[in-house]
Design a protein around this motif. Structure first.
Motif, PDB file in Angstrom:
ATOM      1  N   LYS A 142       0.868  -1.166   0.000  1.00 12.53           N
ATOM      2  CA  LYS A 142       0.000   0.000   0.000  1.00 12.53           C
ATOM      3  C   LYS A 142       0.907   1.218   0.000  1.00 12.53           C
ATOM      4  O   LYS A 142       2.005   1.174   0.548  1.00 12.53           O
ATOM      5  CB  LYS A 142      -0.880   0.035   1.258  1.00 12.53           C
ATOM      6  N   THR A 143       0.424   2.311  -0.582  1.00 14.99           N
ATOM      7  CA  THR A 143       1.214   3.539  -0.597  1.00 14.99           C
ATOM      8  C   THR A 143       0.535   4.617   0.235  1.00 14.99           C
ATOM      9  O   THR A 143      -0.629   4.490   0.615  1.00 14.99           O
ATOM     10  CB  THR A 143       1.404   4.090  -2.028  1.00 14.99           C
ATOM     11  N   LEU A 180      -1.965   1.082  -4.765  1.00 14.53           N
ATOM     12  CA  LEU A 180      -1.249  -0.167  -4.515  1.00 14.53           C
ATOM     13  C   LEU A 180      -0.081  -0.281  -5.473  1.00 14.53           C
ATOM     14  O   LEU A 180      -0.150   0.186  -6.613  1.00 14.53           O
ATOM     15  CB  LEU A 180      -2.169  -1.377  -4.724  1.00 14.53           C
ATOM     16  N   VAL A 181       0.979  -0.910  -5.031  1.00 18.52           N
ATOM     17  CA  VAL A 181       2.123  -1.245  -5.875  1.00 18.52           C
ATOM     18  C   VAL A 181       2.271  -2.755  -5.828  1.00 18.52           C
ATOM     19  O   VAL A 181       2.283  -3.351  -4.747  1.00 18.52           O
ATOM     20  CB  VAL A 181       3.416  -0.542  -5.397  1.00 18.52           C
ATOM     21  N   LEU A 239      -4.405  -8.450  -1.114  1.00 18.35           N
ATOM     22  CA  LEU A 239      -4.920  -7.154  -1.524  1.00 18.35           C
ATOM     23  C   LEU A 239      -5.901  -6.637  -0.480  1.00 18.35           C
ATOM     24  O   LEU A 239      -6.869  -7.311  -0.131  1.00 18.35           O
ATOM     25  CB  LEU A 239      -5.609  -7.250  -2.880  1.00 18.35           C
ATOM     26  N   PRO A 240      -5.669  -5.431   0.020  1.00 19.03           N
ATOM     27  CA  PRO A 240      -6.560  -4.875   1.030  1.00 19.03           C
ATOM     28  C   PRO A 240      -7.931  -4.569   0.430  1.00 19.03           C
ATOM     29  O   PRO A 240      -8.041  -4.188  -0.733  1.00 19.03           O
ATOM     30  CB  PRO A 240      -5.860  -3.610   1.500  1.00 19.03           C
ATOM     31  N   ARG A 241      -8.976  -4.742   1.224  1.00 23.15           N
ATOM     32  CA  ARG A 241     -10.332  -4.468   0.765  1.00 23.15           C
ATOM     33  C   ARG A 241     -10.738  -3.031   1.041  1.00 23.15           C
ATOM     34  O   ARG A 241     -11.765  -2.591   0.590  1.00 23.15           O
ATOM     35  CB  ARG A 241     -11.292  -5.439   1.432  1.00 23.15           C
ATOM     36  N   ASP A 242      -9.954  -2.305   1.796  1.00 26.28           N
ATOM     37  CA  ASP A 242     -10.246  -0.897   2.077  1.00 26.28           C
ATOM     38  C   ASP A 242      -8.967  -0.099   1.965  1.00 26.28           C
ATOM     39  O   ASP A 242      -7.895  -0.642   1.758  1.00 26.28           O
ATOM     40  CB  ASP A 242     -10.877  -0.718   3.449  1.00 26.28           C
ATOM     41  N   THR A 243      -9.055   1.187   2.078  1.00 24.25           N
ATOM     42  CA  THR A 243      -7.878   2.042   1.942  1.00 24.25           C
ATOM     43  C   THR A 243      -7.391   2.578   3.285  1.00 24.25           C
ATOM     44  O   THR A 243      -6.562   3.455   3.317  1.00 24.25           O
ATOM     45  CB  THR A 243      -8.179   3.221   1.003  1.00 24.25           C
TER      46      THR A 243
END
Length: 66
Positions: A20-21, A26-27, A61-65
């Motif tokens: 996460k950035t 996302l990277v 992969l995250p489901r939220d930010t």
């Protein structure tokens, strides 16, 4: 840009990995796709690239930010 490690199949030092950035993006660290046919199929501009990752990496992969 700052990266925060989210997960990966090869621990903390290998590939592929997800980050996460601090810019709410996302990277993905993966395998460079250099096959000319694949790049042509994707119509990839010269300033961009494609990376290949296994399906198993999607669990990171995250489901939220947040």
């Amino acid at each position: 840009m700052r990266l925060q490690f989210v997960g990966g199949e090869s621990g903390n030092t290998g590939s592929p990995r997800v980050y996460k950035t601090d810019r709410d993006t996302l990277v993905i660290q993966g395998y460079i796709v250099d096959d000319p046919e694949a790049l042509a199929d994707a119509k990839t501009p010269a300033h961009e690239t494609l990376v290949e990752i296994p399906y198993s990496l999607l669990k990171y992969l995250p489901r939220d930010t947040e």
